[in-house]
Design a protein around this motif. Sequence first.
Motif: not given
Lengths: 1095, 424
Positions: B45-65
Motif C-alpha cells: 500500500a506504500i503509505d498507511v492510509e492505503n492499507v485496505p481495511p478488509v483483507i481476505s486470507t485463506p482462513h481468516h478475514y482481517l479488518i483493520s483500522i
Amino acid sequence: MAASPAYGEEKGGSSSLGEPEYGHDPASGGIFASDYKRHDDLKEMLDSNKDSLKLEAMKRIVAMIAWGKNASDLFPAVVKNVACKNIEVKKLVYVYLVRYAEEQQDLALLSISTFQRGLKDPNQLIRASALRVLSSIRVPIIVPIMMLAIKEAASDMSPYVRKTAAHAIPKLYSLDSDQKDQLIEVIEKLLADKTTLVAGSVVMAFEEVCPERIDLIHKNYRKLCNLLIDVEEWGQVVIINMLTRYARTQFLSPNQNESLLEESAEKAFYGSEEEDTKDAKAEAASLAKRKPYVMDPDHRLLLRNTKPLLQSRNAAVVMAVAQLYFHLAPKAEVGVIAKALVRLLRSHSEVQYVVLQNVATMSIKRRGMFEPYLKSFYIRSTDPTQIKILKLEVLTNLANETNISTILREFQTYIRSMDKDFVAATIQAIGRCATNIGKVRDTCLNGLVQLLSNRDELVVAESVVVIKKLLQMQPAQHSEIIKHMAKLTDNIQVPMARASILWLIGEYCEHVPKIAPDVLRKMAKSFTNEEDIVKLQVINLAAKLYLTNSKQSKLLTQYVLNLAKYDQNYDIRDRARFIRQLIVPTEKSGALNKYAKKLFLAQKPAPILESSFKDRDHFQLGSLSHLLNAKAVGYQELPDWPDEAPDPSVRNVEVPEWTKCTSREKRKDKVEKPFYSDSEGESGPTESADSEPESDSEESGSSSSSGTSSSSSEEQSEDKEGEEEEEEKRKKKKEKGGPRKASPRSVGSEEEEEAEGKKVKKAAGPQGKKGHAETSSEEASASESSSSGSDSGTEAPTVVEAKRRKVIPSSKAGPKEISLLDLDDFTPPPPQPVPSSSIISTSLVTDLEGLTLTDTSLAPALLSPAFGAVRTYELLHRMAGEGLSVEYCFSRRPFPGDPHMVAVQIQISNNTDAEVKSLRVSEPKLLAGMRIQEFPEIESLAPGDTASVVMGIDFCDSTQAANFQLCTHTRHFYVSIQPPVGELMAPVFMSENEFRKEQGKLTGMSEITEKLTLPEKCRSDHAIVQQVTSAANVGRVPCGADNEYRFAAKTVTSGSLVLITLEWREGAAAQLTVNSEKMVIGTMLVKDIIQALAQ
Amino acid sequence: MCFQQKMIHSLFLINCSGDIFLEKHWKSVVSQSVCDYFFEAQEKAIDVENVPPVISTPHHYLISIYRDKIFFVSVIQTEVPPLFVIEFLHRVADTFQDYFGECSETAIKDNVVIVYELLEEMLDNGFPLATESNILKELIKPPTILRSVVNSITGSSNVGDTLPTGQLSNIPWRRAGVKYTNNEAYFDVIEEIDAIIDKSGSTVFAEIQGVIDSCIKLSGMPDLSLSFMNPRLLDDVSFHPCIRFKRWESERVLSFIPPDGNFRLISYRVSSQNLVAIPVYVKHLISFKENSSSGRFDVTIGPKQNMGKTVEGVVMTVHMPKAVLNMNLTATQGSYTFDPVTKVLAWDVGKITPQKLPNLKGIVNLQSGAPKPEENPSLNIQFKIQQLAISGLKVNRLDMYGEKYKPFKGVKYITKAGKFQVRT
C-alpha cells in the motif's frame, strides 16, 4: 519468542508509576534459564496470602499474555486463586483461565465448582459473570454443565442474566454442535423474551446457531420491530440484518408491479404450452398478481420502525438500515437513505471505504438517489488513493447527460493529480463516461488524445488502452488518431499500451495502409526485447497484415514467425505455430485456411466498459461478502422475494386479556418499560412483555376475543399490535361485565358450549341469565360427567370419579367464580363428530352483543372449571382466511388407524357468502420423521356452515409445528399446528408399585424437579388434579400418601414413560417432579404444569 | 474443532514499525503469523492510509483500522458486516483515548492490564457487550496519577468494587448515583466548513458540518431539553442514543437524559440550499519554469465574510510535488517549515488582520534534470473563528426537569475549517 522478552524490557523503562515494572525486574532477562526462575517467583507470589502480591503477580502474567508470551506453566498456581476474595485478582484469574483453559483441560476442571456456585448467587451480576466465564472456558467435558447452566439462566428473573445466557449459546454451539436442538429450544424461549436487553443477544445467537429456522421469528417479528429502537446499537445491527432476510421470505416485492409487466409479456408467450396442472397454479398466481399490490402491514411496520435509526451515531446501524431499505423498500422510498450514507462519508477513512463500496453498488441500480449529493463525492487531494478511486467509481456511475459536463470538468483537475494510480483510474472513468453517454464521446476522445502527449508515461499508456476501447466503437472516423498512436510506439514503453496500439493498427490496418507495415517492421526489429504480451500482438499484427497486404508484409511476417518459433515462452511458440498453419497455405493445411481472413478480421463487438460493482447487489449490501465480492464463510444468501406471500397470520400474536391480570404482576414491576418508544401503540406489547415466554397454548385463550376484533375489519388497515390489543380490550368491556373472569380454563369449556351452540343461540340472553341463577350442583356434575365422558372417552374412570366428587363442593363454594349455564336441554354430544368449533361461540357472542346482557356474562357462564382438557386453538383466522375460519383442538382420543399419531380435531367454518369447495390439506412441510394423516377432502361447505374433521399427526414427540397448506378451490393458506407438550402423550395406567419401580429407573438427568407455590384457588385436590390433567393428557395413578399426586403417560410416538409427581407441602409450597427419558419433554412439561397451576 | 464463529475472534495492535505489541483473543488463540498477510498488504500500500481495511486470507478475514499511528487488526472467521467491526474498533480506540488521554503505543503498554480488562468487558465471545464509557468507568476506573500512587502503596485495585448497575438500567449510558457540588452543563456548538475552491477562487463545493459536544456534570437523573432558535437549518442529524427521537421528529427539541461527562450529543449537516459563507480567500501564484530547476511560490491569505469576527489559528499545509528539493521563502507573518522528505510545506499564520494580509513568497528549488511538475499542489487551509456558528444556528434555551437544583449552563460557538482545500 526470543524477541518478546527483549520487548518486555524495552517497554519496562517507560512504565508509569504504580504499574508493575516488568523491565526492572532483575529476573526478567532475556536468557531462558532465568525465565524459569521468574516464573518461580510468580508462583511464590501467587501462593502467598497477601492479596497485593497476588495482584502484582497476576498483573505481570496478564501482561505476558498480552504480549503473546507463553504463561501456561503457571496454570496450577493461578487456578488456585479462582476463589480469591479480591475482585481484581479474581478478574485477572478469569482472564487467564479463559486464555489457557483449552490447553489445560484437566486442571481447568478444578475451577468449575466455583462458577457453579456463582451461578446460584443471589446477585444477578455475579450469576451473569459466572455464566460468562464458565461458558468461555472451551473444555468439551463441561458441555452438559454448560447446557444446564444456560437453560437455567434462560429462565432467570434478571434480564441481564438472560442476556448472558444468550451470549453463551453460540459459545456452547461452537464447542459441541450436537447440542443444536437443545440450544434452539433455549433460543426459542429467549426470542420470546420481551426485554430490549435480551433481544439483540438472542438474535445474534439465532443467527449463529440456526439462521435457517426462520419460523421461530414469526411470533416475535412484531415485537422485535417495536423493540428495535431501544435495543443497544450492536444488537440493532444484528436484528436489522436478520429481519432483512426474514422480510425477503415473507413479503411480496414492493416493486413487483414493474417486474410484473415483463413477466406478463412472457406469460402470454409461453402460456399455451403449460401443462394443465401447472395452469391451475399459474392462474391462481396471476389472479393474486392482478390484484393491486398492497404492502403487508408488517412489512410497513419494519420500514417505519427502522427509519429513525438512520439517525444513529453508529455507522454500522446506519448501514444496516440503508441495506434494509435498499433490499426491501419500494423504489420511491429508498431515497431517504442517501442522506445518511453521505453523512457517513465524514467519518473515519475505513468507514468511508466501506460506505463508498456500498454506495457504488447502489448508485448503479438507483442513480437518482445520490444525484443530489454529487458534489459530496468530489475528490480532495488529501483523500487516500483507495477512497479516491471509490469516489471516482461513484461519480462515474452518477454521470448522465445533464451533469456530465460538470463531472468532466472535475475529472480534468483529477488528471493533473500527483497520484498516478488515481490518474489512471480517472482516465478509465472518462472512458466509461464516453461509452455510456454518446453525447460526450467525441469530447472525451479528444481529451484522451491530448493526454497522449502527457509527460507521464503511465498516463499515456492508460489513455492508449482506453482510446483503443473507444475507437472500437467507430473506427472509420478516427484514422487520424490511429496514425497518431502508431507514432507513439517509438516512445511508449508500457507493455499494455504497446500491445493495445499494435492490436489497434492490426485491426484497422485498412484505415492506415501505409503506416501499418512500417510499424511491423519496427516491431520485428525489437521483437526479442519485447514483453510477452507485446510479442503476441506483434504476431497478431503480422498475421493480419499478411492477410490483407501480403505483398508488402510477407517476408516480415515470416521473419516474425521465425523469431517467435524459438521464443522462450511456449505460449508464443504455440501461437506462432498455430498462426503459421492457419495463414500460410500449404498442402497440409486444412479447410480452415480459407477462412483465415474471416477468423482474423471478423467484426469484433466493442467492449462494454462497465462498473466492477455491477450486479454486486446480489450480495446483501453491507456484508463482508459484498465488500469482497466473494461469498464469505457463513454468508447467508439473501433470498429472492416469494411469488406468493406466505400466510401473514403466522405473525399474529394475540395478547389475551387475562395474561395481564394473572399472578405475573409481581414480575412485571421488575421489567423496565421501554424508554424511548413513546407511542402508546408501541409500548403496549412491550409492557405486556415482561413475563415469561408464553406458550402458544395461551393464544388460544383469546379465541373469542380474536373473533370479536375481527369484526372490525376496517380498523385493521394499519394495525399495530398495540392498537389491535386496545381494540380488543374496548370491545370486550363493551361486551360483557367481567371479562377478567374469562380465565384460560374457560376456553376448554367452549367445546361444550359449541356442542349445543345453536340451541343456546336461539335461547339467547334470558335463558343465559336464568341458567346463571339456577346453577345447581347437580347440573354441574351432570354436565361435568357427560362432557368429560365425551372428551376423555375411555380414560380412567377414577379420574372422572375424582372429578365428579370434587366438582360439587367447589362449584358450590364459588358460585361467583364459576357460573354455569342452564343445561336443561343439554344432551351429551355424540362421540363423533366431536364438538363444533368455537367460531359459533364467537358469532354467538357477537349475536348476543346487542341484547340486554349486562352483568350476567355469557362466556364466563359457560366455564366449568372441572371440565379441563379441551382447548381450541386457532388455525386460520377469519380475516386471514378471507372468511374461512379454522380452529383445532386435541381431542385426546387415540387416532384410529395409527396409534402413533395425535388426533387433531379440526373445525372449519365458512363465513363467506359463497360456497367453499374442495377443502383439503396439501404440501405438508414437516421435519424429518413427522407424518400427517390428512382428513378426507371436504367436497363443499355451504356459507355459514361448519364442518368438523379429524386428522392425525405424528409429531415425533417434539413440539415442532406441523406446517401444511389448507387449500380451497381458489386459495391456499399456510397454516401450522403446534402441539403443547402435554398433548404429545396418552395416559397409561399403573399401580403405585409399578409407578415407583419405573420412577426408580428414571432418575438423574431424566428427573426434573421444580418448586412452586400453589395459588389460593389451586389448593384443593380437585383443582390440582384438574389443572394437571388439563395441561397434559395424563392418567392419574393412585397414591397412598396424602398430599401427593401422581400421574403417568406415555409419549405417543416413542411410547416413553412420563411420570409426574406433585408433592403438596404445608401451605402453598409444593414440589413438582417429572421423570422421563425425554428430557426436553420433561422440562417443557414441568413448565406447562407449573403455569397451569399458577393460574 | 474450529467451528463457525461470528464476530471478532482476535485483536492485534501493531505499531508503525510492524511490531505486534498487544494481542487479545476472545476465542481460541490465533497465531500471530496471521498478521503476515497484513504486513504484506501494508507493504503493497506504500503509505498507511492505503492499507485496505478488509483483507481476505485463506482462513481468516482481517479488518483493520489505523488510529494514532497504531493499527488495530481484528481477525474474523466468517461473514460479519465490516462496518460493525470497524465501528467497534474505533470505539475501542476512543475508549483508550478517554481512559489514558491519548491512544498511543506508550499509553497502551503502560496500562496493559487496564487495556486487557477493558477489552475483556467490551467484547464477550467477540460480540460487543459494554461499549458505553459510563458503564466501563464503573467497571474499571481510569488511572489517575494520584490513584496509581495510592494503589502502589496500598495494593488496592483499579477495578470498581461496586457492581455496574448501569448495565442493568434502561438508561445504560448513565451511571447511577452521580453527585456534584457544582452542577454544570456546557455545550460546544462546533461547525466545520468543508470546501473545495477552484483555481479561480470560485467555490466548487462547500458544506457545513456541525457537532454539539457536551460536558455535563449534573447530579442525579436530570432530564434536559435543548431547543434551537432555527432548528430548520439542520438538514441531517445523527443522535447520541440518549436523545428521544420522537420529540425531535414532532417538536424539533432535543430531549434527553445525558450521560455523565463528555460526549457528543448530535452531529448535523446544514441543508445544502443555504449558501455557505467562506471566511477566507487565498491568492496564489505557483509556477514552475520549463527547463530550469526553480519555480515561484507566492500565496496571500485574506479574510472574507467573517461577520466581524477574527479568523485565527490559520495554518496552511501543502504537499509539494516530488520534484521539489527545497523551498526558500519569506513569510510576512508566522513561520513556515518545509520537510524535504515528505515534501510537506506548513505555514503557521496565526491570526489574520485585514490591515496587513499575511503573505508567503519565495523560490522553489527543483531537482535538476527532472521534468517540470505537471501539476500545482492544492493548499489545505485550517482556521478557527471563535464565538460564531457560521450557519447561524443558535441555541434557544436549555431546560432541566427531574432535579431540583439550578445548574450552571453555558453554550460556546466555534467555527473551524474542515476539509478546506484550495486547488491551484
